[in-house]
Design an enzyme around this catalytic site. Structure first.
Site, short mmCIF file in Angstrom:
data_model
loop_
_atom_site.label_atom_id
_atom_site.label_comp_id
_atom_site.label_asym_id
_atom_site.label_seq_id
_atom_site.Cartn_x
_atom_site.Cartn_y
_atom_site.Cartn_z
N GLU A 92 -15.51 0.46 0.91
CA GLU A 92 -16.20 0.78 -0.22
C GLU A 92 -16.81 -0.77 -0.57
O GLU A 92 -17.82 -0.81 -1.42
CB GLU A 92 -15.73 1.70 -1.11
N GLY A 98 -13.08 12.49 -5.97
CA GLY A 98 -12.18 13.19 -6.58
C GLY A 98 -12.52 13.58 -8.02
O GLY A 98 -11.96 14.73 -8.43
N ALA A 154 -6.95 6.95 -5.48
CA ALA A 154 -6.98 6.05 -6.61
C ALA A 154 -8.25 4.83 -6.11
O ALA A 154 -9.34 4.96 -6.79
CB ALA A 154 -5.99 5.16 -6.78
N ARG A 155 -7.70 3.78 -5.77
CA ARG A 155 -8.71 2.65 -5.22
C ARG A 155 -8.44 2.26 -3.87
O ARG A 155 -7.15 2.18 -3.47
CB ARG A 155 -8.47 1.67 -6.23
N ILE A 192 -3.83 10.18 -14.94
CA ILE A 192 -3.77 10.97 -13.59
C ILE A 192 -2.47 11.07 -12.95
O ILE A 192 -2.22 12.19 -12.40
CB ILE A 192 -4.80 10.32 -12.51
N HIS A 249 -14.73 9.49 -1.73
CA HIS A 249 -14.64 8.93 -3.41
C HIS A 249 -15.17 10.24 -4.35
O HIS A 249 -16.10 9.65 -5.08
CB HIS A 249 -15.41 7.64 -3.59
N ASP A 292 -9.45 9.56 -0.32
CA ASP A 292 -10.80 9.70 -1.02
C ASP A 292 -11.38 8.41 -1.46
O ASP A 292 -12.47 8.29 -1.82
CB ASP A 292 -10.48 10.61 -2.32
#
Length: 338
Positions: A270, A295, A240-241, A161, A293, A265
């Site tokens: 989460e 993406g 990403a996270r 990515i 989330h 995102d």
């Protein structure tokens, strides 16, 4: 080793007919889990997952936690195939110990996520959300935005990515800085990027976009200290996270104007519901562009990842090795217990 059950349970939404056909052509019985509206598999309890996966030899999974206890309760489950590329919620050591195979859908979603990262840079830099909000309120006054063209963009992480983001940024003639644990001089020369350490990237970048895995070393890569080192008015993009960013520290920096905006995102809430109030405050800010989330969730991206996930399950059932870039754990005898 006995033949695995060819029952495959899919706990992800938007699993298309072509990917179902891949499984069915290999003799699989495909079960699409019916989750309540708004519920993702990451919110299912271990008991609910065990009930869903009874008798299954394959599982196409999203964000559910794959624990040693869960795998122990499902001795017939051989193939765990993530429709995505992260695997921090999977106990890889347990999978190897218990003879299971865990795969990811490498190569399926990087274009979709990279497009979203660029879109978020443009949206927060040009203040699209703020401008539309003003127009809805009746004001057509012009808000001054910031170009992406020829700005300095820091890319943290250079996997599939990250490289896709670099490719897109070249069209904006951006100066691209990259922080990675594995710098590649040949790639730098070909792509026109400059490898730097993270402190220099933070200090010099107008936009910082995160594309690193979540590990103990990368947790809270962006926190109060790193934000203090960034350029005033810089933008943070995280597709990403959630754990890469301290959302509490980010919220404080956005509210004080230390940062210009953020494109998000992913969120810490989460995996830690206690941080939901922080998420709610973040997404309410006019200089934050947010998504749930999503993406990788384009029609094309999901079709690609669905097909990769399905083919990995078939490969395992047929006794073959899935593509090496997709395998993150393989506990089958003779596979080197990767």
């Amino acid at each position: 080793m006995r033949e695995p059950s060819r029952r495959v349970v899919v706990t992800q939404r938007f699993f298309d007919d072509a990917s179902v056909a891949i499984l069915e052509s290999a003799g699989c019985e495909v079960v699409l889990a019916e989750l309540p509206p708004g519920q993702a598999d990451g919110g299912l309890s271990q008991g609910e997952l065990v009930d869903l996966l009874q008798g299954a030899g394959g599982w196409i999974v999203g964000h559910a936690r794959v624990t040693r206890e869960l795998l122990s309760d499902l001795p017939g489950l051989l193939a765990i195939s993530r429709r995505g590329v992260g695997y921090e919620r999977v106990d890889l050591a347990a999978a190897r110990d218990l003879g299971r195979v865990v795969t990811i859908a490498a190569g399926g979603n990087e274009a979709s996520v990279a497009d979203q990262a660029i879109g978020m840079m443009l949206a927060v830099g040009r203040r699209f959300r703020e401008a539309q909000g003003q127009m809805i309120g009746g004001s057509w006054s012009i808000l001054m935005g910031t170009d992406l063209y020829r700005r300095t963009v820091g890319v943290v992480g250079l996997g599939r990515i990250g490289r896709s983001v670099v490719q897109r940024l070249r069209g904006f003639e951006a100066e691209i800085l990259v922080a990675t644990s594995r710098p590649d001089p040949a790639y730098a020369a070909a792509a026109g990027v400059r490898f730097v350490e993270l402190p220099a990237l933070l200090r010099e970048s107008d936009y910082v976009t995160l594309h690193a895995p979540l590990t103990p070393e990368t947790r809270h890569l962006i926190d109060a200290d790193s934000i203090a080192a960034m350029r005033p008015g810089a933008f943070v993009i995280n597709t990403a996270r959630g754990g890469l960013v301290s959302d509490t520290d980010l919220l404080a920096a956005l509210k004080t104007g230390r940062l210009g905006g953020a494109g998000l995102d992913v969120f810490e809430s989460e995996s830690d519901p206690s941080l939901k109030p922080v998420t709610d405050e973040l997404i309410a800010l006019p200089n934050v562009v947010a998504a749930p989330h999503a993406g990788a969730s384009t029609r094309e991206g999901l079709e690609r990842t669905n097909m990769i996930a399905a083919q990995c399950v078939v490969d395992v059932f047929e006794g073959r090795d899935p593509p090496p870039e997709c395998v993150v754990a393989d506990g089958r005898p003779g596979r080197g217990r990767r």
